[in-house]
Motif scaffolding. Sequence first.
Motif, PDB file in Angstrom:
ATOM      1  N   TYR A   4       0.871  -1.238   0.110  1.00  0.00           N
ATOM      2  CA  TYR A   4       0.039  -0.001  -0.028  1.00  0.00           C
ATOM      3  C   TYR A   4       0.733   1.319  -0.102  1.00  0.00           C
ATOM      4  CZ  TYR A   4      -3.631   3.186   1.491  1.00  0.00           C
ATOM      5  OH  TYR A   4      -4.598   4.190   1.851  1.00  0.00           O
ATOM      6  N   THR A   5       1.833   1.276   1.101  1.00  0.00           N
ATOM      7  CA  THR A   5       2.707   2.394   1.032  1.00  0.00           C
ATOM      8  C   THR A   5       3.490   2.557  -0.336  1.00  0.00           C
ATOM      9  OG1 THR A   5       3.013   1.863   3.267  1.00  0.00           O
ATOM     10  CG2 THR A   5       4.402   3.403   2.217  1.00  0.00           C
ATOM     11  N   VAL A   6       3.976   1.588  -0.949  1.00  0.00           N
ATOM     12  CA  VAL A   6       4.717   1.725  -2.264  1.00  0.00           C
ATOM     13  C   VAL A   6       3.870   2.171  -3.425  1.00  0.00           C
ATOM     14  CG1 VAL A   6       6.249   0.526  -3.900  1.00  0.00           C
ATOM     15  CG2 VAL A   6       6.618   0.296  -1.260  1.00  0.00           C
ATOM     16  N   VAL A  11       0.196   5.107  -7.871  1.00  0.00           N
ATOM     17  CA  VAL A  11      -1.316   5.217  -8.120  1.00  0.00           C
ATOM     18  C   VAL A  11      -1.769   6.601  -8.429  1.00  0.00           C
ATOM     19  CG1 VAL A  11      -3.864   4.898  -7.469  1.00  0.00           C
ATOM     20  CG2 VAL A  11      -2.040   2.852  -7.181  1.00  0.00           C
ATOM     21  N   ARG A  12      -1.294   7.450  -7.454  1.00  0.00           N
ATOM     22  CA  ARG A  12      -1.589   8.956  -7.608  1.00  0.00           C
ATOM     23  C   ARG A  12      -1.240   9.368  -8.848  1.00  0.00           C
ATOM     24  NH1 ARG A  12       0.295  10.410  -3.179  1.00  0.00           N
ATOM     25  NH2 ARG A  12      -1.482  10.743  -2.039  1.00  0.00           N
ATOM     26  N   VAL A  13      -0.104   8.960  -9.384  1.00  0.00           N
ATOM     27  CA  VAL A  13       0.506   9.574 -10.655  1.00  0.00           C
ATOM     28  C   VAL A  13      -0.434   8.883 -11.887  1.00  0.00           C
ATOM     29  CG1 VAL A  13       2.700   9.387 -12.331  1.00  0.00           C
ATOM     30  CG2 VAL A  13       2.936   9.839  -9.860  1.00  0.00           C
ATOM     31  N   GLY A  14      -0.660   7.778 -11.558  1.00  0.00           N
ATOM     32  CA  GLY A  14      -1.508   7.067 -12.576  1.00  0.00           C
ATOM     33  C   GLY A  14      -2.694   7.778 -12.667  1.00  0.00           C
ATOM     34  N   VAL A  17      -2.862  10.942 -14.624  1.00  0.00           N
ATOM     35  CA  VAL A  17      -2.679  10.872 -15.971  1.00  0.00           C
ATOM     36  C   VAL A  17      -3.916  10.447 -16.844  1.00  0.00           C
ATOM     37  CG1 VAL A  17      -1.266   9.345 -18.042  1.00  0.00           C
ATOM     38  CG2 VAL A  17      -0.015  10.512 -15.948  1.00  0.00           C
ATOM     39  N   PHE A  18      -4.569   9.539 -16.040  1.00  0.00           N
ATOM     40  CA  PHE A  18      -5.762   8.639 -16.597  1.00  0.00           C
ATOM     41  C   PHE A  18      -6.924   9.718 -16.809  1.00  0.00           C
ATOM     42  CE2 PHE A  18      -9.588   6.284 -16.626  1.00  0.00           C
ATOM     43  CZ  PHE A  18      -9.350   5.119 -17.436  1.00  0.00           C
ATOM     44  N   PHE A  19      -7.092  10.724 -15.533  1.00  0.00           N
ATOM     45  CA  PHE A  19      -8.238  11.349 -15.565  1.00  0.00           C
ATOM     46  C   PHE A  19      -7.708  12.687 -16.012  1.00  0.00           C
ATOM     47  CE2 PHE A  19      -9.868   8.165 -12.537  1.00  0.00           C
ATOM     48  CZ  PHE A  19     -11.075   8.245 -13.130  1.00  0.00           C
ATOM     49  N   VAL A  51      -9.543   6.425  -6.360  1.00  0.00           N
ATOM     50  CA  VAL A  51      -9.639   7.866  -6.514  1.00  0.00           C
ATOM     51  C   VAL A  51     -10.062   8.735  -4.783  1.00  0.00           C
ATOM     52  CG1 VAL A  51     -10.603   7.800  -8.800  1.00  0.00           C
ATOM     53  CG2 VAL A  51     -12.311   7.846  -6.954  1.00  0.00           C
ATOM     54  N   THR A  52     -10.466   7.836  -4.115  1.00  0.00           N
ATOM     55  CA  THR A  52     -10.655   8.446  -2.821  1.00  0.00           C
ATOM     56  C   THR A  52      -9.547   8.274  -1.973  1.00  0.00           C
ATOM     57  OG1 THR A  52     -12.959   7.919  -2.790  1.00  0.00           O
ATOM     58  CG2 THR A  52     -12.041   8.450  -0.696  1.00  0.00           C
TER      59      THR A  52
END
Length: 449
Positions: A4-6, A11-14, A17-19, A51-52
């Motif tokens: 989760y930490t890694v 995921v934040r970067v992904g 980019v995605f949205f 997203v949350t």
Amino acid sequence: MLFYTVMKPLVRVGLRVFFRRLEVRHRERLRQPGPLLLCSNHPNTLMDPLVTAVQRHQPIAFLAKSTFFKNPILGAIMRSGNCIPIYRRQDAEGADAPSPQQLTASNEASFGRCYDYLERGGTVMIFPEGTSVSERRLRPLKTGAARIALGTEARHDFKLGLTIVCVGTNYFDPTRFRSDVLLNVAPPIVVADYAASYRRDPETAADELTEEIRQRLTRRLIISRDAQDDQLAQQVERTFGDHLNPDDDPSTLYDNFQLSRTLLDAVAWFEQHDAGRLAALRAALGTYLASLETHKIDDAALDQSQRPGTRLADYLNLILGFPVWLYGFLSNYLPYKLPAEIAYRATKDTAFIAAIMLSVGMVTFPLAYALETAAVQHWLTHDWRLTLLFSISLPPAGFYALGYWQTLRARLERLQVRQLPATALASLQSQRAAVLSLLDEARAAYLSK
């Protein structure tokens, strides 16, 4: 927890980019200290918790259906991602399916983990609908979220300070890359306010709290009654949204949210009070959209009031920007196309497509960039400084290529409109004018009701 930490920063970067835009209304409500129970609608499976989660600094434990844990690899990832299995009757099938008593015992154990997590001041996220379906609707809520909240507080005589925050997750085009999503966050519910009701009757208290959760989510979601109404509202919004909402604030998605809700309310009102007008609009809009599809153009190309820039600088940008577009296109095409190809081949369920695209894209882009960087270093530059510049240039070149192509495509469609036969162009303009007239008349009738 290490996973989760890694993964959270990646995921934040992904997601960025995605949205195209991920907007949070009342972000501060998501960042209040625990113990905190987050309740959200669930239209987009694995995308909804992501997203949350990236909005909150502290780790979140997620309740997820037990079927995700059956695969050993996926189960290990889910557990490392701070997920707690929840067991549903519809998932227990076959000769080796657990009995209702075993399901109850398993869920009680999962609830116990939630109690422990919340008692330590943690945050738990749950989706009270109990299932994920890609619709703009809120399905009936299970009482599990209310029972977890009340059970946790009851163990501390309702002095723990647990709050519930409801998150309305609104996707404007959930399966499309570079679309928008609005998180509409409600004020917190203080669980201790239900102490007296719980002491009188725990089941009644759970029902009352579930109803409060439902109401808070309903007020912060775009909700359609059925697929036909939703299709009409989305067609109107995507084609004539700027006409209906000329004062739209480009800095926020909340105007789009309000327009969507108003359109759906209007459709429901006309079905009750003026079905003939609604049928005429539906037929005229359907004819017009079919004609646009026949000619492979969109409404923006036909709308002469929204012409792109005609300054010399705009044309110079298209000419001088072509080499940059070509560079961005060639270096980003494969990692850009593969996620969608894999997602649409892997599933027909639209609720899973965005999550698969995001997951695959988080692999294809870094892998492609690494291979391209290695190839440039080996065969071209032989200088790590030049190679580093090349590597840094890849993401912005990809974004530039995407924007350049959208601008170029709009101009090509306008050129295509000018080349249409006079009769075809006149027919399209007449159909468009008829739809706009019907919309204006319907808006006036709805506002004067």
